[in-house]
Design a protein around this motif. Structure first.
Motif, PDB file in Angstrom:
ATOM      1  N   CYS A  22      -3.561   9.016 -10.233  1.00  0.00           N
ATOM      2  CA  CYS A  22      -3.364  10.467 -10.273  1.00  0.00           C
ATOM      3  C   CYS A  22      -1.990  10.919  -9.784  1.00  0.00           C
ATOM      4  O   CYS A  22      -1.549  12.024 -10.108  1.00  0.00           O
ATOM      5  N   CYS A  23      -1.311  10.096  -8.995  1.00  0.00           N
ATOM      6  CA  CYS A  23       0.003  10.483  -8.471  1.00  0.00           C
ATOM      7  C   CYS A  23       1.145  10.060  -9.392  1.00  0.00           C
ATOM      8  O   CYS A  23       2.301  10.424  -9.150  1.00  0.00           O
ATOM      9  N   LEU A  24       0.828   9.293 -10.428  1.00  0.00           N
ATOM     10  CA  LEU A  24       1.862   8.757 -11.313  1.00  0.00           C
ATOM     11  C   LEU A  24       2.568   9.883 -12.059  1.00  0.00           C
ATOM     12  O   LEU A  24       1.945  10.634 -12.809  1.00  0.00           O
ATOM     13  N   PRO A  38       0.796  -1.236   0.000  1.00  0.00           N
ATOM     14  CA  PRO A  38       0.000   0.000   0.000  1.00  0.00           C
ATOM     15  C   PRO A  38       0.823   1.279   0.000  1.00  0.00           C
ATOM     16  O   PRO A  38       0.331   2.329  -0.422  1.00  0.00           O
ATOM     17  N   ARG A  39       2.069   1.224   0.469  1.00  0.00           N
ATOM     18  CA  ARG A  39       2.903   2.428   0.535  1.00  0.00           C
ATOM     19  C   ARG A  39       3.814   2.595  -0.680  1.00  0.00           C
ATOM     20  O   ARG A  39       4.556   3.573  -0.769  1.00  0.00           O
ATOM     21  N   ASP A  83      -1.104   5.372  -4.765  1.00  0.00           N
ATOM     22  CA  ASP A  83      -0.273   6.579  -4.765  1.00  0.00           C
ATOM     23  C   ASP A  83       1.045   6.354  -5.502  1.00  0.00           C
ATOM     24  O   ASP A  83       2.008   7.113  -5.312  1.00  0.00           O
ATOM     25  N   LEU A  84       1.094   5.342  -6.348  1.00  0.00           N
ATOM     26  CA  LEU A  84       2.299   5.037  -7.119  1.00  0.00           C
ATOM     27  C   LEU A  84       2.736   6.256  -7.932  1.00  0.00           C
ATOM     28  O   LEU A  84       1.920   6.898  -8.594  1.00  0.00           O
ATOM     29  N   GLU A  85       4.035   6.573  -7.869  1.00  0.00           N
ATOM     30  CA  GLU A  85       4.561   7.752  -8.556  1.00  0.00           C
ATOM     31  C   GLU A  85       5.447   7.417  -9.750  1.00  0.00           C
ATOM     32  O   GLU A  85       5.578   8.228 -10.668  1.00  0.00           O
TER      33      GLU A  85
END
Length: 263
Positions: free
Chosen positions: A245-247, A163-164, A190-192
């Protein structure tokens, strides 16, 4: 001055030149250690006995409470997995980086999943790359990695269990499009940064150009969602990733593309 990064083999750390484990291992002098870069080139490190793993486990838990980042070099997946599930089993690892040896008929994740999943709840970054000994020394361009995880169970389990996770770089791995289409079920929403190949995706650059353009559009910026037409592999990849959205960065086999995110 506090030392935060160590480059040393396991035997160098525990033995300090002695034949038996020293009562005061090197780690005892490094209470601020956060990153350990471990070259697995010492023949003595090739086979970690249970007693040695226990000694290392005790030294780590006693002396290095801040250790969160591990970098392995030149070991096998079996050895790295053994270390992650024994000596480092109680460490809250946030980052795992590995350049390891594998035979050409093995998947990049093969043999390492138990160790990675042991730290799934705390992992923020996973970077895995492999080399083939013969290719490394005799051929500067190693042959492409075959698709060797036809069910994609390892990739899917990884994405559902961390999850992190913010960074995943497995450029030698080829994922099935069906696994990408499960992106809404991934734990790491929250994958970037994502570096992985997709089976059947031939027009990689066109796919990256399109997703970058869509992410720059006002329609996407206002909602974080967008309808994507088409049924090709590239269209299906875009549909899967558009909602993350954080990618920020994506690599699918050719180049890194930087994507717009929602502030």
């Amino acid at each position: 001055m506090s030392i935060r990064t160590l480059i040393a083999t396991i035997h160098q750390t525990l033995y300090l030149g002695h034949q038996d484990c020293t009562p005061t291992p090197l780690l005892a002098h490094l209470p601020a250690l956060t990153t350990w870069k471990i070259p697995l080139t010492d023949f003595q490190d090739m086979d970690i006995k249970p007693t040695l793993a226990q000694s290392l486990h005790q030294a780590i838990n006693t002396h290095t409470p801040l250790l969160t980042s591990l970098e392995f070099r030149w070991g096998t997946t079996a050895l790295i997995n053994s270390l992650l599930t024994s000596a480092f089993s109680d460490v809250r690892i946030k980052r795992i980086e590995s350049t390891h040896h594998r035979s050409r008929d093995k998947c990049i994740l093969d043999g390492m999943m138990p160790g990675i999943l042991r730290h799934a709840r705390s992992l923020v970054a996973v970077s895995l790359s492999a080399f083939n000994l013969k290719s490394t020394f005799h051929n500067p361009t190693p042959p492409p990695s075959p698709q060797l995880d036809p069910s994609d169970t390892m990739f899917s389990k990884l994405m559902r269990s961390c999850p992190r996770l913010r960074v995943l770089s497995i450029p030698d791995y080829t994922a099935r499009i069906e696994s990408f289409e499960q992106a809404e079920e991934w734990a790491c929403q929250d994958l970037e940064s994502l570096h992985v190949k997709v089976q059947g995706l031939d027009e990689v650059d066109a796919c990256l150009t399109k997703i970058k353009a869509l992410r720059n559009s006002n329609a996407w910026r206002s909602s974080g969602q967008m309808e994507v037409e088409g049924v090709g592999i590239g269209d299906r990849v875009i549909k899967s990733l558009i909602g993350l959205c954080c990618l920020k960065t994506v690599w699918l086999g050719t180049k890194v593309v930087y994507l717009a995110t929602i502030p």
